[in-house]
Motif scaffolding. Structure first.
Motif, PDB file in Angstrom:
ATOM      1  N   UNK A 198      42.398  16.871  57.281  1.00  0.00           N
ATOM      2  CA  UNK A 198      41.615  16.856  58.521  1.00  0.00           C
ATOM      3  C   UNK A 198      40.188  16.403  58.279  1.00  0.00           C
ATOM      4  N   UNK A 199      39.692  16.593  57.066  1.00  0.00           N
ATOM      5  CA  UNK A 199      38.304  16.244  56.757  1.00  0.00           C
ATOM      6  C   UNK A 199      37.297  17.232  57.302  1.00  0.00           C
ATOM      7  N   UNK A 200      37.780  18.336  57.864  1.00  0.00           N
ATOM      8  CA  UNK A 200      36.898  19.344  58.446  1.00  0.00           C
ATOM      9  C   UNK A 200      36.400  20.286  57.355  1.00  0.00           C
ATOM     10  N   UNK A 201      35.119  20.648  57.420  1.00  0.00           N
ATOM     11  CA  UNK A 201      34.555  21.592  56.458  1.00  0.00           C
ATOM     12  C   UNK A 201      35.241  22.950  56.610  1.00  0.00           C
ATOM     13  N   UNK A 202      35.924  23.383  55.570  1.00  0.00           N
ATOM     14  CA  UNK A 202      36.709  24.612  55.644  1.00  0.00           C
ATOM     15  C   UNK A 202      35.857  25.823  55.955  1.00  0.00           C
ATOM     16  N   UNK A 203      34.722  25.927  55.292  1.00  0.00           N
ATOM     17  CA  UNK A 203      33.862  27.091  55.469  1.00  0.00           C
ATOM     18  C   UNK A 203      33.343  27.192  56.898  1.00  0.00           C
ATOM     19  N   UNK A 204      32.854  26.084  57.434  1.00  0.00           N
ATOM     20  CA  UNK A 204      32.312  26.097  58.799  1.00  0.00           C
ATOM     21  C   UNK A 204      33.400  26.354  59.831  1.00  0.00           C
ATOM     22  N   UNK A 205      34.534  25.697  59.656  1.00  0.00           N
ATOM     23  CA  UNK A 205      35.634  25.860  60.605  1.00  0.00           C
ATOM     24  C   UNK A 205      36.160  27.295  60.584  1.00  0.00           C
ATOM     25  N   UNK A 206      36.323  27.844  59.395  1.00  0.00           N
ATOM     26  CA  UNK A 206      36.830  29.211  59.271  1.00  0.00           C
ATOM     27  C   UNK A 206      35.857  30.214  59.878  1.00  0.00           C
ATOM     28  N   UNK A 207      34.573  29.973  59.658  1.00  0.00           N
ATOM     29  CA  UNK A 207      33.571  30.870  60.230  1.00  0.00           C
ATOM     30  C   UNK A 207      33.622  30.825  61.755  1.00  0.00           C
ATOM     31  N   UNK A 208      33.667  29.632  62.322  1.00  0.00           N
ATOM     32  CA  UNK A 208      33.709  29.511  63.772  1.00  0.00           C
ATOM     33  C   UNK A 208      34.926  30.175  64.371  1.00  0.00           C
ATOM     34  N   UNK A 209      36.083  29.964  63.766  1.00  0.00           N
ATOM     35  CA  UNK A 209      37.321  30.571  64.256  1.00  0.00           C
ATOM     36  C   UNK A 209      37.248  32.096  64.180  1.00  0.00           C
ATOM     37  N   UNK A 210      36.844  32.572  63.019  1.00  0.00           N
ATOM     38  CA  UNK A 210      36.790  34.021  62.821  1.00  0.00           C
ATOM     39  C   UNK A 210      35.766  34.692  63.709  1.00  0.00           C
ATOM     40  N   UNK A 211      34.597  34.064  63.856  1.00  0.00           N
ATOM     41  CA  UNK A 211      33.535  34.661  64.670  1.00  0.00           C
ATOM     42  C   UNK A 211      33.950  34.758  66.127  1.00  0.00           C
ATOM     43  N   UNK A 212      34.514  33.697  66.657  1.00  0.00           N
ATOM     44  CA  UNK A 212      34.951  33.733  68.052  1.00  0.00           C
ATOM     45  C   UNK A 212      36.001  34.809  68.276  1.00  0.00           C
ATOM     46  N   UNK A 213      36.948  34.912  67.350  1.00  0.00           N
ATOM     47  CA  UNK A 213      37.990  35.929  67.478  1.00  0.00           C
ATOM     48  C   UNK A 213      37.410  37.333  67.361  1.00  0.00           C
ATOM     49  N   UNK A 214      36.482  37.514  66.420  1.00  0.00           N
ATOM     50  CA  UNK A 214      35.884  38.828  66.208  1.00  0.00           C
ATOM     51  C   UNK A 214      35.075  39.273  67.417  1.00  0.00           C
ATOM     52  N   UNK A 215      34.198  38.405  67.909  1.00  0.00           N
ATOM     53  CA  UNK A 215      33.372  38.756  69.057  1.00  0.00           C
ATOM     54  C   UNK A 215      34.239  39.027  70.287  1.00  0.00           C
ATOM     55  N   UNK A 216      35.214  38.143  70.532  1.00  0.00           N
ATOM     56  CA  UNK A 216      36.093  38.335  71.684  1.00  0.00           C
ATOM     57  C   UNK A 216      36.850  39.651  71.574  1.00  0.00           C
ATOM     58  N   UNK A 217      37.328  39.956  70.377  1.00  0.00           N
ATOM     59  CA  UNK A 217      38.063  41.197  70.173  1.00  0.00           C
ATOM     60  C   UNK A 217      37.205  42.433  70.356  1.00  0.00           C
ATOM     61  N   UNK A 218      35.993  42.384  69.814  1.00  0.00           N
ATOM     62  CA  UNK A 218      35.102  43.530  69.951  1.00  0.00           C
ATOM     63  C   UNK A 218      34.721  43.775  71.407  1.00  0.00           C
ATOM     64  N   UNK A 219      34.456  42.714  72.143  1.00  0.00           N
ATOM     65  CA  UNK A 219      34.098  42.866  73.534  1.00  0.00           C
ATOM     66  C   UNK A 219      35.296  43.317  74.374  1.00  0.00           C
ATOM     67  N   UNK A 220      36.443  42.749  74.094  1.00  0.00           N
ATOM     68  CA  UNK A 220      37.646  43.099  74.858  1.00  0.00           C
ATOM     69  C   UNK A 220      38.041  44.554  74.614  1.00  0.00           C
TER      70      UNK A 220
END
Length: 225
Positions: A198-220
């Motif tokens: 994919x050529x996508x930066x693994x660290x940045x992509x993983x952080x974005x995915x995890x952060x969105x899931x974490x914040x959404x989960x905590x708020x929900x």
């Protein structure tokens, strides 16, 4: 004829222009040098003797400005935490504000990875900027309905992910290389290859995915969305 002491016959030596003979010390300069030492070589590199050497002064001169290594760490904490962007709180909705704050937090510490094990356990009592940052987060969470007893655990959950993700930015590119175990790990090996394609930066992509899931989960989980 001019007398001694008049123009042309002064007994005083002219003052030389240029840098002062003794290095000028202040909190900002000391803190910046201390941060540089820790960021480059880790916590063990930060000694009063080494710091004095990097500043071009004697240890005794340094002790005239700072009492201990612990005080230095508090100064470093203040300097680094001042770089974390909290401007989204009070402007954006809670989800986006937390995302923006956490992203800034992670990016700041990605530049100072050796600091993470130190700052993560350093008391905040003498760090007004750190406390101010926490106040922004706590106020936002409470305003949107989180119980007071849940505020700190929520902040710690976010910080744990932030610090871990910041450390991940320093991971080697081949951290998931399975060249010697491909037959035993076909699924994982193929997943690694697919991600690299994919050529996508693994660290940045993983952080974005995890952060969105974490914040959404905590708020929900608190019905705050």
């Amino acid at each position: 004829m001019p007398r001694q002491g008049e123009i042309g016959m002064s007994t005083e030596s002219p003052r030389r222009a240029g840098r002062p003979r003794t290095a000028i010390l202040n909190r900002d300069r000391i803190t910046e040098h201390a941060l540089s030492l820790v960021s480059q070589d880790g916590y063990d590199a930060l000694t009063m003797q080494q710091l004095a050497r990097s500043l071009g002064v004697s240890p005794s001169a340094l002790y005239n400005h700072v009492d201990s290594k612990h005080d230095l760490l508090q100064w470093i904490q203040e300097l680094v935490m001042a770089q974390v962007d909290t401007s989204a709180f009070g402007k954006l909705d809670i989800h986006d504000a937390l995302i923006q704050w956490a992203t800034s937090y992670r990016n700041v510490f990605a530049l100072h990875i050796p600091l993470i094990p130190i700052i993560a356990v350093l008391p905040v009592a003498n760090s007004p900027r750190t406390i101010a940052m926490y106040e922004h987060v706590a106020e936002t969470l409470k305003t949107h309905g989180l119980a007071e007893s849940e505020v700190i655990p929520t902040i710690v959950a976010l910080e744990s992910f932030i610090f871990g993700s910041a450390m991940d930015t320093g991971a080697p590119h081949d951290i998931f290389d399975t060249s010697n175990h491909r037959e035993a790990t076909p699924h994982f090996t193929q997943a690694v290859a697919a991600q690299r394609a994919t050529g996508v930066n693994t660290s940045d992509d993983s952080f974005g995915r995890g952060l969105r899931a974490l914040v959404t989960g905590l708020l929900a989980s608190r019905d705050l969305t």
